[in-house]
Design a protein around this motif. Structure first.
Motif, PDB file in Angstrom:
ATOM      1  N   ASP A  22       7.242  -5.491   4.006  1.00  0.00           N
ATOM      2  CA  ASP A  22       7.424  -4.779   2.736  1.00  0.00           C
ATOM      3  C   ASP A  22       7.155  -3.287   2.917  1.00  0.00           C
ATOM      4  O   ASP A  22       6.742  -2.830   3.986  1.00  0.00           O
TER       5      ASP A  22
ATOM      6  N   ALA B 265      -0.074  -9.028   9.203  1.00  0.00           N
ATOM      7  CA  ALA B 265      -0.281  -7.833  10.030  1.00  0.00           C
ATOM      8  C   ALA B 265      -0.015  -6.601   9.177  1.00  0.00           C
ATOM      9  O   ALA B 265       0.731  -6.660   8.194  1.00  0.00           O
ATOM     10  N   SER B 266      -0.642  -5.511   9.544  1.00  0.00           N
ATOM     11  CA  SER B 266      -0.422  -4.237   8.855  1.00  0.00           C
ATOM     12  C   SER B 266       0.319  -3.293   9.795  1.00  0.00           C
ATOM     13  O   SER B 266      -0.196  -2.930  10.860  1.00  0.00           O
ATOM     14  N   ILE B 267       1.542  -2.917   9.382  1.00  0.00           N
ATOM     15  CA  ILE B 267       2.388  -2.054  10.212  1.00  0.00           C
ATOM     16  C   ILE B 267       3.067  -1.042   9.287  1.00  0.00           C
ATOM     17  O   ILE B 267       4.117  -1.348   8.695  1.00  0.00           O
ATOM     18  N   PRO B 268       2.497   0.149   9.104  1.00  0.00           N
ATOM     19  CA  PRO B 268       3.168   1.158   8.283  1.00  0.00           C
ATOM     20  C   PRO B 268       4.562   1.465   8.824  1.00  0.00           C
ATOM     21  O   PRO B 268       4.738   1.668  10.027  1.00  0.00           O
TER      22      PRO B 268
ATOM     23  N   GLY C 257       5.433  -4.686  -3.774  1.00  0.00           N
ATOM     24  CA  GLY C 257       5.489  -3.975  -2.508  1.00  0.00           C
ATOM     25  C   GLY C 257       6.895  -3.778  -1.987  1.00  0.00           C
ATOM     26  O   GLY C 257       7.085  -3.298  -0.881  1.00  0.00           O
TER      27      GLY C 257
ATOM     28  N   LEU D 161       3.982 -10.020   5.778  1.00  0.00           N
ATOM     29  CA  LEU D 161       3.393 -11.094   4.987  1.00  0.00           C
ATOM     30  C   LEU D 161       3.898 -12.451   5.463  1.00  0.00           C
ATOM     31  O   LEU D 161       5.061 -12.595   5.836  1.00  0.00           O
TER      32      LEU D 161
ATOM     33  N   VAL E  16      -1.512 -11.534   4.130  1.00  0.00           N
ATOM     34  CA  VAL E  16      -1.124 -10.404   4.979  1.00  0.00           C
ATOM     35  C   VAL E  16      -1.354 -10.822   6.425  1.00  0.00           C
ATOM     36  O   VAL E  16      -2.481 -11.067   6.844  1.00  0.00           O
TER      37      VAL E  16
ATOM     38  N   ARG F  30       4.957  -1.446   1.715  1.00  0.00           N
ATOM     39  CA  ARG F  30       3.548  -1.050   1.742  1.00  0.00           C
ATOM     40  C   ARG F  30       2.979  -1.150   3.152  1.00  0.00           C
ATOM     41  O   ARG F  30       1.768  -1.058   3.343  1.00  0.00           O
ATOM     42  N   GLY F  31       3.856  -1.357   4.127  1.00  0.00           N
ATOM     43  CA  GLY F  31       3.412  -1.415   5.510  1.00  0.00           C
ATOM     44  C   GLY F  31       2.739  -2.720   5.870  1.00  0.00           C
ATOM     45  O   GLY F  31       1.872  -2.753   6.743  1.00  0.00           O
ATOM     46  N   ARG F  32       3.171  -3.803   5.233  1.00  0.00           N
ATOM     47  CA  ARG F  32       2.563  -5.110   5.514  1.00  0.00           C
ATOM     48  C   ARG F  32       3.619  -6.085   6.034  1.00  0.00           C
ATOM     49  O   ARG F  32       4.775  -6.032   5.622  1.00  0.00           O
TER      50      ARG F  32
ATOM     51  N   ASN G  90       9.791  -0.768  13.431  1.00  0.00           N
ATOM     52  CA  ASN G  90       9.002   0.235  12.724  1.00  0.00           C
ATOM     53  C   ASN G  90       9.905   1.440  12.473  1.00  0.00           C
ATOM     54  O   ASN G  90      10.139   2.261  13.359  1.00  0.00           O
TER      55      ASN G  90
END
Length: 307
Positions: free
Chosen positions: A248, A267-270, A231, A254, A265, A250-252, A35
């Motif tokens: 990517d 997981a979502s990880i900004p 993205g 994939l 998607v 966009r915080g995803r 991150n």
């Protein structure tokens, strides 16, 4: 005195003990994600997609590249502190490996166990070298350099030891031959950071300018479009089951099926940039020996003749 069946059972128990070691927080197939904006290294469960923190703060500032070494430790390159950092995935304990990189970008583990770092270093007489870092001493040496490797990005290592490096500014992917060290351009007209190599030696690449994911024949350089994903895909990793994982901008994170281009998607990880997949372990020699002994004992068990 133990019977032959009891001995066989005991041997299999010993086999299990060889593998048990200590309970690991990472399982084969799990994802490790850097991150960049949060200064964290995260685990993404391979089954549920659940995100947990492995390490945060400490030496970490901008973890831009991550790899898993042969012992299961995480090797992170951080271009906030310009260092190579080792992280114990069970405890999150961080230790400094090397401060040799000037501006580290990508990281991979060489078959000999050394750490390869793409270093976007403009200060040296020969720009942007690929550095080899000794994982024990932190000593740095030049692995490869030259105009083909200007502004290097991702690194991937094939099973035969060939090393692939993406050049972001030259928009190509370079192969460094394992035997001779000679360089050749594999694919052109591709702006990629994330690259991965499959067991056959072919490549996957994520183009952050065209929002596309490609398969690249490493011999002919032929590119085949897998998917278009808006993205700006950055990090890329190949799982043992053949699926691709992308981080990517966009915080995803994939999950992509390269056979048909379908993606979801996961997981979502900004701030997600780097992504690595925990490899499936190879059985240890000690286990194989114990199993062999057990089979010999089993084979030698006498069966009474029926007359």
């Amino acid at each position: 005195m133990l019977s032959q069946w009891s001995l066989l059972i005991l041997l299999f128990v010993l086999c299990a003990a060889v593998h048990a070691g200590h309970a690991a927080s990472l399982a084969p197939g799990d994802l490790v994600v850097g991150n960049l904006s949060g200064g964290q290294v995260l685990r993404v469960d391979a089954t549920s997609g659940e995100v947990t923190v492995i390490a945060s703060g400490g030496l970490l500032s901008r973890p831009i590249g991550v790899a898993v070494d042969g012992s299961g430790d995480l090797i992170v390159v951080d271009n906030g502190v310009n260092a190579v950092i080792r992280i114990d995935p069970d405890t999150g304990i961080q230790s400094l490996v090397s401060e040799a990189p000037v501006n580290p970008v990508g990281v991979a583990i060489h078959p000999d166990g050394s750490i390869l770092v793409s270093d976007d270093d403009y200060s040296e007489p020969i720009r942007s070298p690929i550095k080899r870092i000794d994982p024990l001493t932190g000593a740095s040496s030049q692995f490869a350099s030259g105009s083909n490797l200007f502004a290097p990005g991702g690194i991937a290592v094939a099973q035969n030891g060939d090393v692939f490096v993406s050049s972001r500014s030259a928009r190509h992917v370079v192969r460094i031959d394992a035997a001779s060290g000679s360089q050749s351009i594999v694919a052109t007209a591709i702006s990629t950071f994330g690259i991965a190599v499959d067991p056959m030696g072919d490549l996957f690449a994520a183009d952050f300018q065209s929002d596309t994911v490609f398969h690249i024949d490493s011999m002919s350089g032929t590119k085949g479009l897998i998917a278009t994903i808006a993205g700006a895909p950055f990090g890329l990793a190949l799982a043992a089951d053949g699926h691709l994982f992308l981080a990517d901008q966009r915080g995803r994170v994939l999950r992509v099926d390269p056979s048909n281009g379908d993606w979801t998607v996961f997981a979502s990880i900004p701030g997600a940039t780097a992504v690595a997949v925990v490899p499936v372990p190879v059985p240890e020699p000690a286990t194989a020996v114990l199993l062999l002994v057990g089979l010999v004992v089993f084979k030698q068990r006498r069966v009474p003749l029926i007359r």
